[in-house]
Structure formats: C-alpha cells, structure tokens
Design an enzyme around this catalytic site. Structure first.
Site, mmCIF file in Angstrom:
data_model
loop_
_atom_site.group_PDB
_atom_site.id
_atom_site.type_symbol
_atom_site.label_atom_id
_atom_site.label_comp_id
_atom_site.label_asym_id
_atom_site.label_seq_id
_atom_site.Cartn_x
_atom_site.Cartn_y
_atom_site.Cartn_z
ATOM 1 C CE LYS A 20 75.258 11.699 65.851
ATOM 2 N NZ LYS A 20 74.887 10.995 64.161
ATOM 3 N NE ARG A 73 73.836 5.840 64.695
ATOM 4 C CZ ARG A 73 72.648 5.711 64.097
ATOM 5 N NH1 ARG A 73 72.156 6.768 63.349
ATOM 6 N NH2 ARG A 73 71.881 4.929 64.530
ATOM 7 N N GLY A 101 72.668 15.564 58.474
ATOM 8 C CA GLY A 101 72.624 14.841 57.208
ATOM 9 C C GLY A 101 73.740 15.502 56.200
ATOM 10 C CG MET A 160 79.928 15.044 57.535
ATOM 11 S SD MET A 160 81.213 15.323 58.878
ATOM 12 C CE MET A 160 80.044 15.684 60.341
ATOM 13 N NE ARG A 171 70.506 16.337 65.995
ATOM 14 C CZ ARG A 171 70.923 15.902 64.676
ATOM 15 N NH1 ARG A 171 72.144 15.480 64.285
ATOM 16 N NH2 ARG A 171 70.237 15.661 63.957
ATOM 17 C CG HIS A 195 68.297 16.243 53.751
ATOM 18 N ND1 HIS A 195 68.188 16.992 52.802
ATOM 19 C CD2 HIS A 195 69.266 16.422 54.167
ATOM 20 C CE1 HIS A 195 69.128 17.485 52.347
ATOM 21 N NE2 HIS A 195 70.035 17.299 53.247
ATOM 22 C CB SER A 250 84.064 54.561 58.919
ATOM 23 O OG SER A 250 83.303 53.678 58.391
ATOM 24 C CB CYS A 260 80.813 51.655 57.275
ATOM 25 S SG CYS A 260 82.021 52.014 56.123
ATOM 26 C CE1 TYR A 305 80.161 53.205 62.786
ATOM 27 C CE2 TYR A 305 81.270 54.397 64.332
ATOM 28 C CZ TYR A 305 80.889 54.467 62.805
ATOM 29 O OH TYR A 305 81.460 55.093 62.028
#
Length: 874
Positions: free
Chosen positions: A22, A92, A101, A103, A337, A455, A764, A831, A851
C-alpha cells in the site's frame, strides 16, 4: 541514523519490501501526480524492530513519526490536535503481500470532545462531525483497546429502533451525540473506569502499535499460513490525511476494479455508497450501488475516476483494485493494488493483457498464482438435478462455483463440522476477518449483508470458495441458529445449495459435478510447458486416476502405490491368506492368485499412459493394515484357510506393532518374504511386455523399492527383482530394459545416498515419510498439536503441506549431491504431496530434480509452479 519513516513523495513502487504494497503504491501514485491524500509510511523494518524490542516502539522511530507528521501539517495547512480545524488522519496496515481484511484500520484519528465541536463549526456540518467522532471511538476501541465492536453495534441498533429508522444515515446530529456519549461509556466500562483518550498524539501512537500488533492477530496468522507469507516480513503503517465521504450527498466512497475479478472481463467493475466512509463498503453494512450509477449522481467525478482508473491499469500493466473517496464533489484515490481475482479471471486477464501487447507470455505465466488453479476444478451443479431444484432466493454472485451442504451459523461450528467430514455452508449476517477459519472450512458462504467487494466476497474469491452475498430477503437469528427465506425456515444442519456464479440459493442438497476447463487454461498451460524444465508426473493407482492426470498434463506416474490395488473386495481375501500363511510355499500359492489381478491393473495403466513412464512402488504398509477386524471376515478367512476363527484372530494379533510406521514394512517385507517381490516383479514385467507388443508402446518399467535405509537391504531385494525380471524376459523372449531405484524417505538413506546410488538407478524422495522421520512426529497425529505451534510461532506452516527446506530440504539436497557424485546420470524425483506445493516445486527446481509427482488434481498447479520456478531463477 536509520530511516524508519518515509513521506509518500519520498518513495516509489520499487520499495515494496520496505514500504509494504500500500505504501509503495501511494508513493508511486503521488509521483504520477494523482489526487492522493498525502501522508507517510512507517516501514516494515519498524514493525520488525517493534517485535524485537519487546513490543515497544523505539524513541527514535517515534521522533521520526512526529517529524513526518509535522511535514504533513505543512502540506495540509492544518495542525494535528488543533481544537478549531484539526488535521485528522487514517492509520492503515500495508504488508508486502496483499492481505485484504486481515489487519486493522482506524479512521478519523485526532478527534476528541473539544475538537469535534471546532470541526463541526469549521465544516458547517455538525452531523458529519459527530458521525466521524462516533466512528472513530468505535474503531479505536475495537482495534487499539480490543473492546468488541459488537458492543457498539448493539447500541446503534437500539438507537435506530428507538428512532424508527433503518440506516445509520437517517440518524440526526442529536442522535449521533447520544451515540458518542454511549460509546464513551462502553469504553470506560471496558477499561475499568479509564476515559477515552483525548490526546491525539497518544491516539496516534496507540493506533500505530495496534497495526503492528495486528500483524500477529489470529486471522492474519491463519491467512499467512494459507498463502505462504513469511511471518518475519512484518507490516508497514500508512498514516494519511483524512478525506471524508460522509459529508452529505455530494460525498461518497467506493471500491472498484479495472476488470471483473470473478470473470476477468474487461471493463470497470465496482460499487460505491453516497454519504459513507470506506469501511462501510467493504464491511458490508449497507448494500452499495454499481459504479455505473456514479455517472448519474456525480458525472464529473465519474469521468475523472474512469480516466485515472485506466491510467493506473496502463501504468501497472495489471488489473487494479482501487479505493476512492469523494469529498464534496472532489475525487481522491486512497489506494491501488493488483486486484485479487479468481483463477478463471486470472487466466482471462493474463491472456487478454498478452493480446493487448501489455505483457509478455513469460509475465503472463508468472502473474497467475499457481495454487489458485485449484479453483478451476471446483464443482458445478448437475444440470438435471438443478432443473429439479427449488430456488428460494437470489443475491449477489460474489464468488463462482457451486456448493451444497449443511447450514452452520458460526465460523467455529463450521470448522468443527468440517473436521467431522460434513459439507458445510456458512450462513452469516455478515462475515468479518475473525471468520477466516470457518470460511476456509466451508463449501460455500451466504451472507445477508454486503456487496461484491465485501469481506465475504473478497476472501471467498481468494480462496476459490463459492459465495452469495447481500441477500437482504433473509431473516436471520444467529443465536437461535435459524433463518427464513422463500417461505421456508432453515435450522442448523439443514441442507441448502448455492450457485456463486448466478447468485441463486436453492433448497436442499443439489448434486454437483466437476468443473470443465476452458480455452485460456490450455493456452497458459502450453506457455508454462514451454518454459518449465522440471517434468510433472502424478501419483496414481488406478486407470481412472491415471487417465484424469494425463488429461491434466501429467507426463507419467511418479508413484503407483501397489498396496491400494489389494483392497478390492475380490483381492483382499487373497492378500490376507498370504499374510497368515505359515510357509513360503503357502504364501507363494496365495500370491500366485494375486498375479492376474495385479498384472491386469498394470496393463490397464500402461495402456492409458501410452508409453509415458510409470514408477511402481512395491508393497509398503505394515501387514496388519490388511488383516480383518470384522468377526464375519475373520470367520470367512478361517473357513478358506481351514483354520478356526480363534487361530486367525491369534495370528492377526501377533502382527500388532507398537510403532507400525517404523516397523515391519517397505523393503523389510521383501527381505522377510522375498516371494512378495517376486510376485510383483512378474506382474509388472509381464504387463509391460504384453502392452508393448499389443499396442506398440515403448515401455521401460521403473521398479521402486521403498523404505531403504541401508544399501545392503536394497541389494538383497534388487537381486530378487533382477532374477525374476530376467526369468520373465526369457519366458517371453523379450529384451525389455527396466530400471530399479528406491525411495529416499529415511534420514539414513539421505546421509548414505552415495552408497545407495551404487545400486539404485533412480531416487524418488518420499517427503511425507522423510518429513515424519526427520521431525520425529506422526503425520496422522501432528494435527492435534500443530495449532499450538502456530500460535506460539514455532512453525509458520504445516511441514507436511509445505516442504521444510531448512531441515528436510537439507537432507534432500545432500542426497541429490551424493547420488550424482556416484551416478552422474541418476534420475531424481519427489513423490510426496509436496510435489504439488508451489514453494516446494521451486525448491525442487533449484536443487536440480528431474521431476515432481503429485495427486492428479494438483498436476496443473505443479506445471505452472515449475514454469514460474524456471522463469524466476534464470
């Protein structure tokens, strides 16, 4: 001296880590010359210092805050604490990652009993002045002093009822003065006789502390855990000159998006309230008007708003979520934002921005939160069942998808019901950030109040949870656990169904069907596959799961758990017979009965894979998991084996282990009973050879020996496998190649991976067991105490959901290096369920795995995460 505080004009968008999202955006908008109420940001580093300093704000930081306040006074031409024309500010939060919402916010700070009178005279609007003061007292009491806001809401409702009015805006100046006195009395009572603070500087420091403190409130901790946000980031605090949307009918406040956050459709999408403050829109207390109506109410403001909104999207090259206030006909932007969006909208926006030439394909792939793809697989209603469904009401379609379940009226009860396995619909007057866990546990959310940016709507969209909001037709009594709608009365436990795409509410439990995936999904996935280097496989044990995973882009099977094939009704008696046999001959006879079943399963899976690889893990769980417990099953097994039920029961009891997960399982079964490994090898090899010949696929079986901790036990089982595999090849006249590897799931295996790689052709990493054994706690029981660890900030996330890179990850990385030193071309995969967690996938990419493998519905997440890992680590 360290710099802890920055005026908006001193920052820019690149300072996000220091100023928070922000603060960085407010600085950037200031640099762009947009109409921004000026102010300053207290940095995230100041928040970290606050926690390191025993939750105290250092004197140096306080001095810089008041110095920046002095600069703001010069800019605004007003004095903070002045009794005639006071400078009022909002306070804020603003973390690096958007946490809507989660904080706390305080508005109208700087008012007191004297200043409110001067403020009323200066503005010529006493009603507005006292409305601002009562809001400030309520917010400050709730956020800073933790006096429940429900105490104040009850008083508001009583006064409105007494005056015979429906909305806050209908209360008179005198009514608001009464509220102020009643609110101060509530504060004094809650604070044991202490009056509401009248010193604005005391108010300011209390508010800054409260925002820092809110970084660690329970809902923020839960949100961080759900969204992989580190706890040590901290939050910045933004102190900004107030502008007022509650000054009458030429004032207002709103929230808007530059594209639809549910669908991604291009065009301004938002809502506003005349004569209101910002919290009224997102809190859902009044149901707002669509942004298009602003063109009728305040046309000049609408035109300016549209121009700035387009400018912001062009500047940030992404869909913007903007908050604005109009004060007596003048427009101000309070923040912008990158907007939270559904997965469907994220795909649409990313593709559209590429087509519009605003971003590259690489940027498009990185813009989509990998975990959000889960939403695309959420259910829709079965068309036939929906036709028979009875619509009892409709409201705003706040978050897409379909949900059916039992009604619950509180977040706590929703969570408890979910943990018992029930499908839950959370029904609330309005949700608040405190409801986060109950919302997360729910299939769907229905609220009486609130708009599309309330919210409930924002949080539900972020979670991918179906939500219908703002159903004003509902008469609800949360305490009595009952609501009325469409002529029906619903109590806790009754079924309702929600369509978050249309806003319709249905009576009863309507059947749902899996979602279908649109064209944008395929387009993004094709881009992702082009950029990723990690392969993505799936964990699957049935042809149906395999087919599903292949459709979702799986490049093979990384884990076929063969034990799951034995639990079918026609197979379980045979595996039980094998387990309870006395001799190797009896066991082999029982196992021979299983070969046709196991072989048929493997054949079906090889056919679906069409030549893609499959890693077959041999029998892993302890044998007691297969034995009967039901007396009828024991009796049937006894008859089949020619034993008495008592003898069967005795043998079952003998299999009991005190710690079965570290007992007689995995490769230990094959060492004790090599005939098990022989049976499974025959089934795999015969299936592979036959499918290869019948279908023409090139198949290279991958046989995985589980739970190895010593190279000699691996060699022992491997010798059994090789002898059987070669025998099958000779019988079939085949020259098929095959690979034998192991799971690295015991810490000792990772520590001795160089030795194990002498025998294993692939590793694996079974990170579920590796995590369990490294941490020393059971994955089945850890849930009983992990909440306490989160609250105590010992752990930030569940180590079974997100790989512990510091500990378990160190073992994995060590095994990778040791394995490659011995066998440079060794294939390496993971895995455990971590294979579908984006942060864990990135870790796997960094350490050079071949992988990852995950459950079928997480394959798209892993594909996208793998592409993002490759692009972010170039």
């Amino acid at each position: 001296m360290a710099k802890w505080v920055y005026l908006f004009k001193e920052g820019n968008a690149d300072m996000r880590n220091l100023l928070g999202g922000k603060g960085a955006n407010l600085a950037e908008m200031t640099n762009l010359g947009l109409p921004i109420p000026q102010g300053f940001t207290v940095t995230t580093e100041a928040c970290t210092d606050y926690y390191n300093n025993g939750k105290q704000i250092a004197e140096e930081i306080q001095q810089q805050i008041f110095a920046a306040l002095g600069e703001l006074e010069k800019i605004q031409g007003k004095k903070f604490g002045d009794t005639q024309d006071p400078l009022l500010v909002s306070v804020r939060s603003g973390a690096r990652a958007s946490m809507p919402g989660m904080m706390d916010t305080i508005l109208n700070l700087g008012l007191n009993d004297v200043a409110v009178e001067g403020f009323a005279k200066k503005t010529g609007n006493p009603r507005f002045a006292y409305d601002s003061y009562r809001r400030f007292i309520q917010m400050y009491s709730d956020v800073v002093m933790e006096v429940p806001k429900s105490f104040f809401e009850k008083i508001i409702d009583e006064v409105k009822e007494e005056k015979g009015v429906k909305f806050d805006t209908e209360l008179t100046t005198e009514d608001l003065k009464v509220l102020v006195e009643k609110f101060k009395a509530v504060y004094k009572n809650a604070m044991n006789g202490e009056d509401f603070p009248q010193d604005p500087k005391e108010q300011l420091m209390g508010a800054v502390k409260a925002v820092f403190r809110s970084w660690d409130n329970p809902r923020a901790i839960v949100y961080r855990r759900m969204n992989d946000i580190p706890g040590d980031w901290g939050t910045a605090v933004n102190v900004q000159a107030m502008v007022f949307g509650n000054m009458g009918n030429t004032s207002g406040t709103g929230v808007a998006f530059t594209r639809n956050p549910s669908t991604g459709e291009k065009g301004i999408y938002g809502e506003y309230l005349i004569n209101a403050q910002g919290e009224d829109v997102v809190a859902g207390v009044r149901t707002p008007q669509p942004i298009s109506k602003l063109a009728e109410d305040l046309p000049d403001c609408y035109e300016e708003f549209m121009s700035i909104a387009h400018k912001l999207e062009d500047h940030y090259r992404d869909m913007q979520d903007m908050e604005f206030t109009i004060q007596e006909g003048k427009l101000y932007f309070l923040q912008t934002r990158n907007g939270k969006r559904t997965a469907q909208a994220a795909l649409q926006i990313a593709c559209d921005l590429v087509d519009e030439g605003k971003i590259t394909k690489e940027e498009a792939v990185c813009r989509i939160e990998a975990k959000s793809l889960d939403q695309l697989l959420h259910p829709t209603f079965d068309a036939a069942a929906l036709k028979a469904g009875e619509v009892i009401g409709s409201a705003l379609p706040a978050s897409p998808g379909a949900a059916a379940g039992k009604v619950y009226f509180s977040a706590e009860e929703a969570k408890e019901a979910h943990e018992k396995g029930e499908r839950v619909i959370l029904v609330r007057l309005e949700t608040s950030p405190e409801d986060i866990e109950g919302m997360h546990a729910s299939e769907g959310i229905l609220t009486v109040r609130g708009g599309m940016t309330s919210h409930a709507a924002v949080v539900a969209r972020g979670m991918g949870t179906c939500c219908v909001s703002g159903c004003g037709e509902i008469k609800i009594d949360e305490e009595a656990k009952v609501f009325e709608l469409g002529g029906y009365t619903f109590h806790e436990g009754d079924y309702i169904s929600l369509d978050g795409s249309t806003g319709k509410i249905y009576k009863g439990d309507i059947e749902t069907r899996p979602a279908s995936i649109g064209g944008n999904f395929g387009r993004i996935m094709r881009w992702a596959d082009k950029f990723k280097t990690l392969k993505v496989r799936t964990n699957a044990d049935t042809p149906a799961d395999t087919l599903n995973a292949v459709k979702l882009g799986a490049e093979g099977i990384g884990l076929c758990r063969t034990e799951h094939m034995f639990f079918n009704e026609d197979r379980i008696p045979k595996i039980r017979k094998m387990i309870l046999s006395d001799t190797a001959e009896e066991r082999e006879a029982a196992l021979n009965e299983l070969i046709p079943f196991q072989k048929a399963d493997f054949k079906a899976m090889y056919e679906v894979l069409e030549g893609k690889p499959m890693t077959v893990r041999y029998l892993d769980p302890p044998l007691h998991e297969f034995v009967p417990t039901d007396p009828e099953d024991i009796k049937a097994l006894a008859e089949d084996m020619g034993l008495t039920p008592e003898e069967v029961q005795k043998r079952c009891d003998e299999l009991h282990e005190f710690n079965p997960m570290m007992g007689h399982r995995g490769c230990r079964l094959a060492v004790t009973y090599p005939e098990i490994a022989r049976m499974q090898t025959r089934a795999v090899m015969e299936a592979a050879i036959e499918v290869s010949r019948e279908k023409g696929y090139r198949i290279t079986p991958e046989i995985m020996i589980p739970l190895v901790g010593e190279v000699k036990e691996l060699k022992y089982v491997k010798d059994v496998v090789v002898a059987t595999a070669e025998q099958v090849k000779n019988e079939k006249g085949s020259d098929m190649q095959y690979h034998i590897g192991t799971m690295i799931e015991i810490p000792r295996a990772a520590l001795t991976a160089d030795k194990i790689a002498e025998e294993a052709e692939f590793f694996s990493f079974g990170t579920n067991d590796l995590t369990q054994m490294t941490f020393g706690f059971s994955r089945d029981d850890a849930g009983k105490f992990l909440d306490a660890y989160y609250k105590a900030k010992i752990y930030e996330s569940d180590p079974f959901a997100r790989l512990d890179q510091e500990g378990v990850g160190q073992l994995v990385e060590m095994a990778v290096k040791k394995g490659r030193n011995t066998r440079p071309g060794i294939k390496l995969g993971i895995c455990g369920e971590h294979g579908g967690d984006p942060s864990s996938v990135e870790f796997c990419h960094k350490i050079g795995l071949s992988y990852v493998s995950c459950s079928p519905f997480r394959v798209p997440i892993a594909r996208l995460a793998a592409a993002q890992a490759a692009l972010n680590n170039r």
